[in-house]
Design a protein around this motif. Structure first.
Motif, short mmCIF file in Angstrom:
data_model
loop_
_atom_site.label_atom_id
_atom_site.label_comp_id
_atom_site.label_asym_id
_atom_site.label_seq_id
_atom_site.Cartn_x
_atom_site.Cartn_y
_atom_site.Cartn_z
N GLY A 217 -4.86 0.90 5.32
CA GLY A 217 -3.83 1.92 5.45
C GLY A 217 -4.37 3.27 5.04
N ILE A 259 -4.27 -7.83 7.89
CA ILE A 259 -3.35 -6.98 7.16
C ILE A 259 -1.92 -7.25 7.57
N ILE A 260 -1.07 -7.18 6.56
CA ILE A 260 0.34 -7.42 6.79
C ILE A 260 0.98 -6.06 6.96
N LYS A 261 1.63 -5.87 8.10
CA LYS A 261 2.21 -4.55 8.36
C LYS A 261 3.69 -4.56 8.04
N LEU A 262 4.18 -3.37 7.78
CA LEU A 262 5.57 -3.24 7.40
C LEU A 262 6.51 -3.74 8.50
N ASP A 263 6.08 -3.57 9.76
CA ASP A 263 7.01 -4.00 10.82
C ASP A 263 6.76 -5.43 11.28
N ASP A 264 5.93 -6.18 10.54
CA ASP A 264 5.78 -7.61 10.86
C ASP A 264 7.09 -8.32 10.56
N SER A 265 7.46 -9.25 11.43
CA SER A 265 8.68 -10.00 11.15
C SER A 265 8.32 -11.18 10.26
N ARG A 266 9.36 -11.82 9.72
CA ARG A 266 9.10 -12.95 8.83
C ARG A 266 8.53 -14.14 9.58
N LYS B 235 8.13 -7.54 2.18
CA LYS B 235 8.96 -7.58 3.38
C LYS B 235 8.66 -8.81 4.23
N ARG B 236 7.39 -9.14 4.36
CA ARG B 236 6.98 -10.26 5.19
C ARG B 236 7.36 -11.59 4.54
N PRO B 275 0.79 4.08 3.44
CA PRO B 275 -0.02 4.43 4.61
C PRO B 275 -0.15 3.20 5.51
N GLU B 276 0.12 3.37 6.77
CA GLU B 276 0.06 2.24 7.70
C GLU B 276 -1.32 2.12 8.30
N ALA B 277 -1.76 0.90 8.48
CA ALA B 277 -3.05 0.69 9.13
C ALA B 277 -2.86 0.77 10.63
#
Ligand SMILES: Nc1ncnc2c1ncn2[C@@H]1O[C@H](COP(=O)(O)OP(=O)(O)OP(=O)(O)O)[C@@H](O)[C@H]1O
Ligand SMILES: Nc1ncnc2c1ncn2[C@@H]1O[C@H](COP(=O)(O)OP(=O)(O)O)[C@@H](O)[C@H]1O
Ligand code: SF4
Ligand code: SF4
Ligand SMILES: [Mg+2]
Ligand SMILES: [Mg+2]
Lengths: 336, 338, 308
Positions: A217, A259-266, B235-236, B275-277
Motif C-alpha cells: 500500500g 495482500i488483502i484489500k479493503l474491497d475484498d469480500s468475505r 474487514k475481510r 494506502p491501497e495497493a
C-alpha cells in the motif's frame, strides 16, 4: 531518462556467522534516478535494511561488503575514507530509520540534536543553526517549534519523533534520502501524515528517495519505481504502474495476490505463497524462490536465473519469464 | 481420560440462545506511579466504558490505533487483569464474580492468541510440551494422552507431529503462531480472542494463518474476537467490527456496512488513511487522515474523546459525551452528528 | 461438538507410558549433547573445563599423590625449586611446596565452591519471592538485603567470621552470607523481567497456577544468567577466603589454602619469590578458568546457541 544519482552494481554484503556465510545481499544492482522515489519491497530478512546500510557504509562486523560498487554521482562510495564518508552521511545522503523511539539520543534535547547536525555539516553559527532548526521543525509540521526545541525525545509521540528524524535527515537538503520503513512503527492515521510529509518534502527539495517498506500500500502511494527483493537479490524492477499492472516474476505475482484489500469480500479467496522464505546461509545455486514457486523448472535449481527485459516493461530475474518472452529474447542480458 | 476426547461438549449451557460473550460498561483505570512524592498518582484510562456482545460462531473485530485499549479489553475479558468496573458474561456465567476455582474452569472456555508468536512461547520448552501444557494445568489425561493429543493438534494447525520436540527459536514466526493457536485450542474453548495474530507476520504468510483460523472456526465451532489495527484484514475476516478510540467504542456495525458507509468521523478517517495497493489508488498527497496525535489517555479530552481531531467538531462536542446509539439496524455510533 | 479430526479414538494409544519415558530420556540426552556442542564451540571454555577437572582430581587425591607431608619440614627454608629434591622447592618453613599446593587446593576449592553454591540456592529463593510477588514482599526482602549490600563484601565477612570461632566452617558461612545479596539482586531483576514476558501471561491464560508458573516458566528462564554469574564468582571467593584466613579468621596453621600460602610467602619474598609466585599463579589461573567456564555455560544454557 536523466543521469542516475546513485548506482549500485553487483553489491554483495555478507555476514560471517558461526553457522556459515549469510548472504544478506548477494549481487544487487540498481540505479536511482534524480528526483524519483524508488521503493524497495520484500519480506523481512530479504536484505532491504542491509542494502540501505551498505549504501551508507554502516555495515559492521561480522558483516562486510565483499563485492560490487556503489557510486554516488561520480564518487565511488566504497573507495572513500571513513572521514569523507562521515562528511557525506547526513549531508548529501540523509537517512531515516524505522524505529523513531531508538533513533534519537534520549539524553539530548530535540533542539540540540537538530542543531548539532546542522553545525557539523554546514559550519553555521549556533544562532543560525537554531533558526534553521526552528524552520525545519515547522517544515515537518511540529506545532510551536520554538517551545519544543528544549524538549527531550521521550516527551514526543512516535509520530512527532519520526518528524524530528525527518527534520534531521533533510537539514542539509541531501541529494538522496533513504528511509527504512519510516512508518512501520506508526498508526495508520499517523502513517498517512508522515507519508504526505515525505512526499511533500521530496518534491520540494527535488531529492531522490529510496523508501524501504514491506507494505505494498505504501509502495503504491509513494513509488515512482519499484524494486522487489527476495533473499538478498532483486527479482523484479519496473515503474510502479508496470509492477502493479503487469507483474511478471512469480514472486511479485504471489506477493500482490496475498495482500488483502479493503474491497475484498468475505467470500473472496485468501491467497498466500506456500512455504517460507529461506534464510540465505550458504545458499545453494539457482533461484532462491524455487521451493515456493509455482512455475519452477529443473533449470531453476541449477542455474541462477537471467535478467530479462520483458515486453511489458519490467525487468524480471527468472527462468520462466525468459521462456515466456520467447526464443527471440529481445533485450536479454546477463546480470552485470 | 474420556474428558480429553469429549472436549467441551458436556460443559456449559446450551449452544442456542443469546450471545456467547457479553461485555457491559467495562472500565479499566491504571494507577501510574506519581511524579513527585506528594502528587496524586495519575490515572490512565485504558478502557473507559466498553459494551459489546459476541454471538455464537461469529467473529467480532476490534480496531483502533495503538494504545486505544484493545489488548486491555482482551485481558479484562479473560480476567487476566481485574477491571475497575463493568461486567463480563460468558455463556451466562459472570466471569468477574467467579472464585479462583471457577475461573480455572472458565479458562477452558476462553483462550487467547497473542501478537508476537515468539515471545508468547517459553523459549526453553519444546513446542509439543507447550501445546500440552493447558491439559496439564487442568489435570486432563495422563502423560501419554497429553502427548498424543499435542501431536494431534500439531497436525490440526498444519505442522508435522514430528516437530514435537522442537524449540520455538527453531521455527519461523508463522510456524510459532500455529503453535500458539494449537495451545489455545487444545482445551477446546468456545471463545478465542486473537490479539493481532498476523500483525507480526510477513504479507505472504498472513493469509496462510488467516485461512487456518477460518478453517478451525468451522471445525471447532469457535467464536472469535479478532483484534487488529489493520482494517483491511478485519474487514475481510470479521462479521462485525467495533472501532475503538481512547478506550471507548465509537462505532460498531456489520463489517460490510461499516466500510461501505462509515458514520463516525474517526472511522471515516481511519478508512481513508489506508494506502491501497493499487496503482490507480490515492497517492500520498491525497491520502486521507487526521491532523494531530491521539491524545494521552492520562488526560483525555472532555466531551467527545475525538473532538480534538474531528473535522466536524461542533461546540457541544467538547461539553457532552456522545453515547453509542443505534442509527440503523445493527449499526451503532457515538457521535452528535447522528 | 464435533470431535477433532485425525483422532484415532481414545482407546488407540499410540504409545505406552514406558515408550514415552524412553523418548523423553532420549530427548534429554540429545539436549545435553547439543548443549555440550554449544559449550565446546568455545575452545577456551573446554580448556578451562579440562584444567579444572585435573585440579579437582589432584585436590581429591592429594593424600595419595603428594610426595611429602604438607605440614612437615623436609628441606631448607625457602629452598628454590629443584633443591632438596623438591620439584617446586620449599616454603619459608622448608615444607614441600608441591604437596602444599595439592593440599591447599582442597581448602581453596571448598571455600570457593561451597559458599557460592549455598548462596545461590538461598538467593534464588529470596530473589524469586521478591521479584515474583513484588510490592511489599519485594520491599521487605530487598531492603534487608540492601543493608547487607551496603557493607563491602569482605568487611561483612570479617564481621561474621569475627563473631564465630575461626575455622573452615566459619569461613564458608560468612562468605555465604556476604554473597547472598549480590546473587539475590540478579535473581530478582531477572525474575521481574521474565515475569513480564508474554509467555507468562499466555500460561496464566491457559490456567497455570502460581507454583507452576514459578517452577516451569520463571525458574528455567531465570536460572541461566544466575548460574553463569555464580560460576565466575567462585574464583573470586577463593581469594576472599584467603584474605580472611590471612586475618586469622579462617584456616588455622599449619593447614593452608592457596591464599594463605601467598601471604605466608611474603616473609621470604626477596629470598624465595617462588613461595609467593606459585600459589599466586595457581589462584589466577583457577579464577580465570572459572570465568572461561562461565562464558561457555552462557552458550550452553542458551537454547538459541544450540544448533542441530
Ligand atoms: N499494566 C499497565 N499499566 C499502566 N498502563 C497500561 C498497562 N497496560 C496498558 N496500559 C495502557 O493502557 C492503554 C491501552 O493499552 P492497550 O495495550 O490495551 O492498547 P492496544 O489498543 O492493545 O494498543 P496496541 O495496538 O499498541 O497493542 C495504553 O495507553 C497503555 O499504555
Ligand atoms: N548484524 C547482523 N548480523 C547477522 N546477520 C544480519 C545482521 N544484519 C542483518 N542480518 C541478516 O541479513 C539478512 C537481511 O537483513 P535485513 O536487510 O535487515 O532484512 P530486511 O529486508 O527485513 O530489512 C537477514 O537474514 C538478517 O538476519
Ligand atoms: S527462476 Fe524458476 S523458480 Fe525462480 S521464480 Fe523463476 S520460475 Fe520460479
Ligand atoms: S461528537 Fe462531535 S467531535 Fe465527536 S465525532 Fe461527532 S462531530 Fe466529531
Ligand atoms: Mg529491515
Ligand atoms: Mg495491543
Amino acid at each position: 531518462m536523466s543521469e542516475p544519482v546513485l548506482s549500485v552494481r553487483g553489491l554483495k554484503t555478507h555476514f560471517r556467522l558461526r553457522t556459515g556465510t549469510l548472504k544478506a545481499v548477494d549481487g544487487l544492482s540498481f540505479e536511482l534516478q534524480a528526483g524519483r522515489v524508488l521503493c524497495i519491497v520484500g519480506e523481512s530478512g530479504s536484505g532491504k535494511s542491509v542494502t540501505a546500510q551498505s549504501i551508507m557504509r554502516l555495515i559492521e562486523l561480522p558483516g562486510r561488503i565483499v563485492d560490487g560498487d556503489i557510486s554516488f554521482r561520480d564518487q565511488d562510495l566504497l573507495a572513500l575514507t571513513e572521514h569523507e564518508m562521515e562528511d557525506l552521511r547526513g549531508n548529501r545522503i540523509g537517512m531515516i530509520f524505522q524505529d523513531p523511539m531508538t533513533s534519537l539520543n534520549p539524553v539530548f534535547t530535540i533542539g540540540e540534536q537538530i542543531v548539532e547536525t546542522i553545525i557539523a555539516h554546514t559550519g553555521a553559527s549556533k544562532e543560525e543553526a537554531r533558526a534553521r532548526a526552528v524552520e525545519l521543525m515547522r517544515l515537518v509540521g511540529i506545532p510551536e517549534p520554538e517551545g519544543r526545541l528544549t524538549d527531550y525525545p521521550h516527551q514526543f509521540s512516535g509520530g512527532m519523533r519520526q518528524r524530528v528524524l525527518i527534520a534531521i535527515a533533510i537539514a542539509c537538503e541531501p541529494d538522496i534520502l533513504i528511509a527504512d520503513e519510516p512508518t512501520t512503527a506508526l498508526d495508520v492515521t499517523i502513517q498517512a501524515q508522515i507519508l504526505r510529509l515525505l512526499s511533500d518534502i521530496q518534491k520540494k527539495l527535488g531529492s531522490a528517495m529510496i523508501l524501504i517498506t514491506h507494505d505494498l500500500g505504501v509502495v503504491s502511494a509513494m513509488a515512482d519505481d519499484v524494486l522487489v527483493m527476495y533473499s538478498g537479490r532483486m527479482v523484479e524492477y519496473g515503474d510502479v504502474k508496470t509492477i502493479f499492472r503487469n507483474p511478471r516474476h512469480p514472486y511479485t505475482l504471489g506477493l500482490l495476490d496475498s495482500i488483502i484489500k479493503l474491497d475484498d469480500s468475505r467470500e473472496s479467496e485468501l491467497r498466500s505463497i506456500s512455504g517460507l522464505p529461506p534464510i540465505p546461509i550458504n545458499p545453494p545455486p539457482g533461484c532462491a524462490f524455487r521451493d515456493r514457486c509455482v512455475k519452477a523448472m529443473d533449470v531453476c535449481g541449477t542455474q541462477d536465473p537471467p535478467w530479462v527485459e520483458t515486453a511489458t516493461g519490467s525487468t524480471a530475474v527468472c527462468h520462466a519469464v525468459e521462456a515466456e518472452e520467447g526464443a527471440a529474447g529481445a533485450g536479454q542480458g546477463a546480470a552485470p | 481420560m474420556s474428558d480429553i476426547t469429549t472436549g467441551g461438549a458436556g460443559r456449559g449451557a446450551n449452544g442456542g440462545e443469546g450471545p456467547l460473550l457479553s461485555v457491559e460498561g467495562l472500565v479499566k483505570h491504571f494507577k501510574l506511579d506519581p511524579k513527585g512524592l506528594f502528587d496524586a498518582p495519575p490515572i490512565l484510562r485504558a478502557v473507559d466504558g466498553v459494551d459489546f456482545d459476541v454471538m455464537r460462531g461469529e467473529t467480532l473485530g476490534l480496531v483502533g490505533e495503538s494504545g486505544c485499549g484493545k489488548s486491555t479489553t482482551a485481558r479484562l475479558v479473560l480476567r487476566l487483569i481485574e477491571p475497575t468496573a463493568g461486567s463480563v458474561t460468558l455463556d451466562d456465567v459472570d466471569v468477574l464474580a467467579c472464585s479462583k476455582k471457577e475461573l480455572l474452569a472458565l479458562r477452558r472456555e476462553m483462550q487467547i492468541v497473542f501478537q508476537d508468536p515468539l515471545s508468547s512461547l517459553n523459549p526453553r520448552m519444546s513446542v509439543g510440551n507447550q501445546i500440552a501444557e493447558p491439559l496439564r494445568f487442568h489435570g486432563i489425561g495422563d502423560k501419554v494422552d497429553r502427548f498424543d493429543r499435542a501431536r494431534e493438534f500439531l497436525e490440526v494447525v498444519g505442522l508435522s507431529s514430528d516437530y514435537y520436540d522442537r524449540l520455538p527459536h527453531e521455527f519461523s514466526g508463522g510456524q510459532n503462531q500455529r503453535v500458539a493457536i494449537a495451545r489455545a485450542l487444545i482445551l477446546r474453548p468456545k471463545l478465542l480472542i486473537l490479539d493481532e495474530p498476523v500483525s507480526a507476520l510477513d504479507v505472504s504468510i498472513r493469509a496462510q494463518i488467516l485461512r487456518l483460523l477460518i478453517d478451525l472456526q468451522g471445525r471447532f465451532q469457535l467464536t472469535y474476537v479478532f483484534i487488529s489495527h489493520d482494517l483491511s484484514v478485519v474487514k475481510r475476516f470479521c462479521n462485525r467490527t467495533a472501532v475503538l478510540y481512547l478506550g471507548r467504542i465509537v462505532e460498531i456495525a456489520e463489517s460490510e456496512s461499516l466500510y461501505r458507509e462509515p458514520l463516525h468521523p474517526y472511522s471515516q478517517a481511519l478508512i481513508s488513511a489506508i494506502p491501497e495497493a493499487n496503482p490507480d489508488g490515492p497517492r500520498a498527497d491525497s491520502l486521507g487522515g487526521l491532523e494531530g496525535d491521539v491524545p494521552s489517555p492520562i488526560s483525555p479530552p472532555t466531551g467527545c474523546p475525538f473532538h480534538t481531531r474531528c473535522p466536524h467538531r461542533m461546540p457541544e462536542c467538547s461539553e457532552r459525551t456522545p453515547v453509542l446509539k443505534e442509527v440503523k439496524p445493527g449499526h451503532q455510533v457515538a457521535c452528535f452528528l447522528h | 461438538m464435533t470431535d477433532a479430526p485425525g483422532l484415532h479414538g481414545q482407546s488407540m494409544r499410540q504409545r505406552s507410558a514406558a515408550d514415552l519415558r524412553r523418548e523423553n530420556l532420549h530427548i534429554m540426552w540429545r539436549t545435553l549433547t547439543l548443549a555440550w556442542h554449544a559449550y565446546a564451540k568455545d575452545k577456551a571454555a573446554v580448556g578451562a573445563l579440562i584444567f579444572m577437572i585435573i585440579v579437582v582430581l589432584i585436590a581429591i587425591f592429594a593424600p595419595y599423590i603428594s610426595p611429602h607431608d604438607p605440614t612437615e619440614a623436609v628441606g631448607t627454608r625457602g629452598g628454590l625449586p629443584g633443591t632438596d629434591g623438591l620439584l617446586l622447592g620449599g616454603d619459608m618453613d622448608g615444607r614441600d611446596m608441591l604437596s602444599r599446593l595439592f593440599w591447599g587446593g582442597r581448602v581453596s576449592l571448598l571455600i570457593g565452591v561451597v559458599p557460592t553454591v549455598a548462596a545461590t540456592f538461598i538467593a534464588v529463593v529470596l530473589g524469586l519471592f521478591a521479584g515474583y510477588i513484588g510490592g511489599w514482599a519485594d520491599q521487605v526482602v530487598m531492603r534487608i538485603l540492601d543493608v547487607f549490600f551496603a557493607f563491602p563484601l569482605v568487611l561483612l565477612a570479617i564481621v561474621i567470621a569475627g563473631i564465630l570461632d575461626p575455622g573452615v566452617a566459619t569461613l564458608i558461612l560468612s562468605i555465604t552470607v556476604a554473597l547472598v545479596p549480590y546473587i539475590a539482586r540478579l535473581v530478582r531483576t531477572t525474575t521481574v523481567s521474565v515475569k513480564q514476558e508474554p509467555y507468562i501471561e499466555a500460561a496464566r491464560a491457559g490456567g497455570a497456577t502460581t507454583p507452576t508458573i514459578l517452577t516451569r516458566y520463571i525458574l528455567p528462564n531465570m536460572l541461566a544468567p544466575v548460574i553463569v554469574y555464580s560460576t565466575t564468582l567462585i574464583g573470586l571467593m577463593m581469594v576472599v577466603g584467603s584474605g580472611l584466613s590471612f586475618l586469622g579468621l579462617g584456616i588455622q596453621p599449619p593447614d593452608a589454602d592457596w591464599g594463605t600460602m601467598v601471604s605466608d610467602g611474603r616473609a621470604v619474598l626477596k629470598r624465595a619469590p617462588h613461595a609467593t609466585a606459585f600459589p599466586g599463579f595457581v589462584i589466577v589461573i583457577v579464577s580465570l578458568a572459572f570465568s572461561f567456564i562461565g562464558d561457555g555455560l552462557r552458550d550452553a544454557l542458551d537454547p538459541r546457541a544450540r544448533v542441530r
